[in-house]
Design a protein around this motif. Sequence first.
Motif, short mmCIF file in Angstrom:
data_model
loop_
_atom_site.label_atom_id
_atom_site.label_comp_id
_atom_site.label_asym_id
_atom_site.label_seq_id
_atom_site.Cartn_x
_atom_site.Cartn_y
_atom_site.Cartn_z
N LEU A 137 56.46 39.52 11.73
CA LEU A 137 56.99 39.30 10.39
C LEU A 137 55.69 39.14 9.13
O LEU A 137 56.08 38.86 7.95
CB LEU A 137 58.05 38.27 10.36
N LEU A 138 54.59 39.07 9.82
CA LEU A 138 53.35 38.68 8.74
C LEU A 138 53.23 39.96 7.90
O LEU A 138 53.21 41.12 8.29
CB LEU A 138 52.06 38.47 9.69
N SER A 139 52.67 39.68 6.59
CA SER A 139 52.37 40.86 5.75
C SER A 139 50.89 41.20 6.33
O SER A 139 50.27 40.63 7.18
CB SER A 139 52.18 40.20 4.39
N LEU A 140 50.40 42.28 5.76
CA LEU A 140 49.25 42.98 6.25
C LEU A 140 48.08 42.08 5.95
O LEU A 140 47.17 41.78 6.87
CB LEU A 140 48.91 44.41 5.64
N GLY A 141 48.05 41.38 4.89
CA GLY A 141 46.95 40.56 4.34
C GLY A 141 47.01 39.54 5.35
O GLY A 141 46.09 39.04 5.79
N ALA A 142 48.08 38.72 5.52
CA ALA A 142 48.25 37.65 6.41
C ALA A 142 47.94 37.87 7.90
O ALA A 142 47.14 37.12 8.66
CB ALA A 142 49.46 37.01 6.41
N GLU A 143 48.27 39.28 8.36
CA GLU A 143 47.94 39.68 9.58
C GLU A 143 46.30 39.77 9.75
O GLU A 143 45.82 39.24 11.02
CB GLU A 143 48.42 41.10 9.74
N LYS A 144 45.52 40.11 8.65
CA LYS A 144 44.16 40.29 8.88
C LYS A 144 43.61 38.64 8.74
O LYS A 144 42.59 38.57 9.65
CB LYS A 144 43.65 40.89 7.47
N ARG A 145 44.06 37.80 7.96
CA ARG A 145 43.71 36.54 8.10
C ARG A 145 43.79 35.80 9.36
O ARG A 145 43.13 35.11 10.05
CB ARG A 145 44.07 35.67 6.94
N TYR A 146 45.01 36.21 9.99
CA TYR A 146 45.41 35.73 11.53
C TYR A 146 44.32 36.44 12.51
O TYR A 146 43.64 35.52 13.21
CB TYR A 146 46.66 36.05 11.74
N PRO A 164 38.32 45.44 8.04
CA PRO A 164 39.22 44.19 7.57
C PRO A 164 39.64 44.16 6.08
O PRO A 164 40.68 43.55 6.17
CB PRO A 164 38.25 43.23 7.75
N LEU A 165 38.95 45.14 5.32
CA LEU A 165 39.43 45.01 3.94
C LEU A 165 40.26 46.25 3.65
O LEU A 165 40.76 46.30 2.45
CB LEU A 165 38.28 44.92 3.02
N THR A 166 40.59 46.88 4.47
CA THR A 166 41.56 48.15 4.23
C THR A 166 42.73 48.10 4.04
O THR A 166 43.48 47.37 4.91
CB THR A 166 40.99 49.10 5.32
N GLY A 167 43.73 48.42 3.06
CA GLY A 167 44.95 48.61 2.84
C GLY A 167 45.59 47.27 2.53
O GLY A 167 46.63 47.04 2.55
N ILE A 168 44.71 46.14 2.18
CA ILE A 168 45.29 44.75 1.69
C ILE A 168 45.31 44.72 0.14
O ILE A 168 44.27 45.31 -0.53
CB ILE A 168 44.48 43.56 2.63
N ASP A 169 45.87 43.79 -0.33
CA ASP A 169 45.88 43.65 -1.69
C ASP A 169 44.57 43.00 -2.19
O ASP A 169 43.78 42.28 -1.36
CB ASP A 169 47.08 42.42 -2.31
N LYS A 170 44.32 43.11 -3.70
CA LYS A 170 42.93 42.62 -4.12
C LYS A 170 42.75 41.04 -3.73
O LYS A 170 41.58 40.59 -3.42
CB LYS A 170 43.02 42.53 -5.53
N GLU A 171 43.90 40.25 -3.83
CA GLU A 171 43.59 38.78 -3.63
C GLU A 171 43.06 38.54 -2.18
O GLU A 171 42.37 37.80 -2.08
CB GLU A 171 44.81 37.99 -3.85
N ASN A 172 43.71 39.01 -1.10
CA ASN A 172 43.36 39.00 0.21
C ASN A 172 41.93 39.49 0.35
O ASN A 172 41.19 39.08 1.31
CB ASN A 172 44.37 39.58 1.11
N GLN A 173 41.81 40.66 -0.25
CA GLN A 173 40.36 41.16 -0.30
C GLN A 173 39.25 40.20 -0.68
O GLN A 173 38.36 40.10 0.10
CB GLN A 173 40.29 42.63 -0.76
N ARG A 174 39.64 39.59 -1.86
CA ARG A 174 38.73 38.60 -2.35
C ARG A 174 38.64 37.73 -1.04
O ARG A 174 37.31 37.04 -1.20
CB ARG A 174 39.16 38.12 -3.80
N PHE A 175 39.59 37.11 -0.95
CA PHE A 175 39.46 35.87 0.20
C PHE A 175 38.63 36.20 1.28
O PHE A 175 37.93 35.44 1.73
CB PHE A 175 41.06 35.54 0.60
N LEU A 176 39.09 37.28 1.80
CA LEU A 176 38.32 37.76 3.15
C LEU A 176 36.86 38.02 2.95
O LEU A 176 35.97 37.58 3.90
CB LEU A 176 38.84 38.96 3.79
N THR A 177 36.47 38.47 1.86
CA THR A 177 35.05 38.95 1.41
C THR A 177 34.57 37.46 1.51
O THR A 177 33.41 37.46 1.81
CB THR A 177 34.84 39.52 0.11
N ASP A 178 34.91 36.39 0.61
CA ASP A 178 34.41 35.07 0.46
C ASP A 178 34.19 34.53 1.87
O ASP A 178 33.18 33.95 2.12
CB ASP A 178 35.31 34.29 -0.23
N GLN A 179 35.31 34.65 2.63
CA GLN A 179 35.27 34.00 4.20
C GLN A 179 34.02 34.69 4.99
O GLN A 179 33.35 33.79 5.73
CB GLN A 179 36.52 34.12 4.95
#
Lengths: 237, 265
Positions: A137-146, A164-179
Amino acid sequence: MSEAVLEVSRLRKGYKNHPVLKDVSFALEAGTSTALVGLAGAGKSTLIRTLAGLEVPDEGSVSLFGSSNEKELCRARRQTGFVLETPFGYENLTVLQNLIHRASLYGRPDMARIKELRKEMRLTERDHVGVKEKLRLLSLGAEKRYSLACALIPKPRLLILDEPLTGIDKENQRFLTDQLIRLREEGVTLLISGQSAAELQTICTRALLLEEGVLRRTVPMEEAVKEETEVAAEEKK
Amino acid sequence: MVFRLTCARLKAERLLLLFAVLLLIAYISFCASDIRSYTDLYSYNQFEFSCKKNLNAFSESGFADVEADPVEIAIRYRVDPRDLPENADLYDVYVAVVRVNRADLYDRILGAGMLGAFPILDGIAMLLLYPLFRKRRIGQYLSAGYSRRQVFLFITLTYLAFVLLMWGLASLIWLTRFHIPFGAFWESQLAWLGFNLLCAALAYLAAMLLPRPAAAFFASLGVWLLLLLCIKYISAWVALSAALVLLAAALVIPWQQFRKRGFEV
């Protein structure tokens, strides 16, 4: 010169007489961050799946932390984190259950570490990922974070990520980039694939350009981005 | 390590396991009520009870005609007259009829129930095996540093654990449900164990080699039927030889496939 944590030598892989990887060779030094850039179908995923042990190479060799025989390679994979296109885990289990299961593959699950990772990767109730939230049930962004949380469980020295950054929203892209920048600064060696060099330019310092299964060149990141911009501009004309 | 993996997998698949157990219980209940309706176990028991009180119940139940010759009645109810004592009376015939029919009843319960149950149990176990081949599931074991040999072993162990669990549960339910004497039960169980293992091997081979669960299920069921027909119409030895070849293939071929192609079945 620092030690090579990953060495790929003359790697070949194909499916039913259709070659996907053709004589791919490169090496990653400890502490570096490298982008693996190529269009869809270039062979990025196959290369990463081969590094993860999911595919058996037809020819050539892979060496992780200086180990290249099968037994040692398995041991070396325990110090490596992998994020593949689809997240690992059981769809019918919750995120927490999956994290515990994943941790159990490395020994007794460290609950403090799991708690820390859930918080770091925004997989808590506060981030709208409930304890009972099932993986499917996770969204794509949450799936990548998981997926990143799973990869970080063994505290890896090398992290290999497939788009890891393909197909996700800007906020998740930014978050994962920072991580990923944070992990790079902590000394973790990174290999990240992507279809565009631009999206990886803040994380990586050099790029491996993969084209139809052939590793064309290894260039500094700025050069890869510049070339990409020029090609895009020409196509626009 | 393989044991830990198997435990982890069984734990992670607990929902599927629960589903399998529920399916099994449903199947056994269905099977049990079906068998009970045509073998009429309880009417035998009631009949025996009433006969002890009054021998005339033998005729009142419509089971036998008191005026008829006891030997004739015995033959009518599939009792060999040579098994009767000398100068057998109606009660001796009754005891023999009950004995023969009860033995037949056990055979029918075990035969009909288990003949149908095991391929289905193995089929369920095989279907449970399929999700394991999904990339996201098996990939986590390989990428976490487990070798192909270990993962292959653990797949096989998980499968066997499912089969044995369901087989054990089915046996337990049969044992308690029908109050079957231990001797007869275990004799039949041992005879069927070989058959069950063969079914399991067939299902396993099909699951490893065929790309779709339905295809694998019907293929294994087809081979199983062919073997049964072979036992009945050609020779048990031919069937046994074919079964042994299949068992060997079930061990060797999947491993070869898995080693070469990875998990992409």
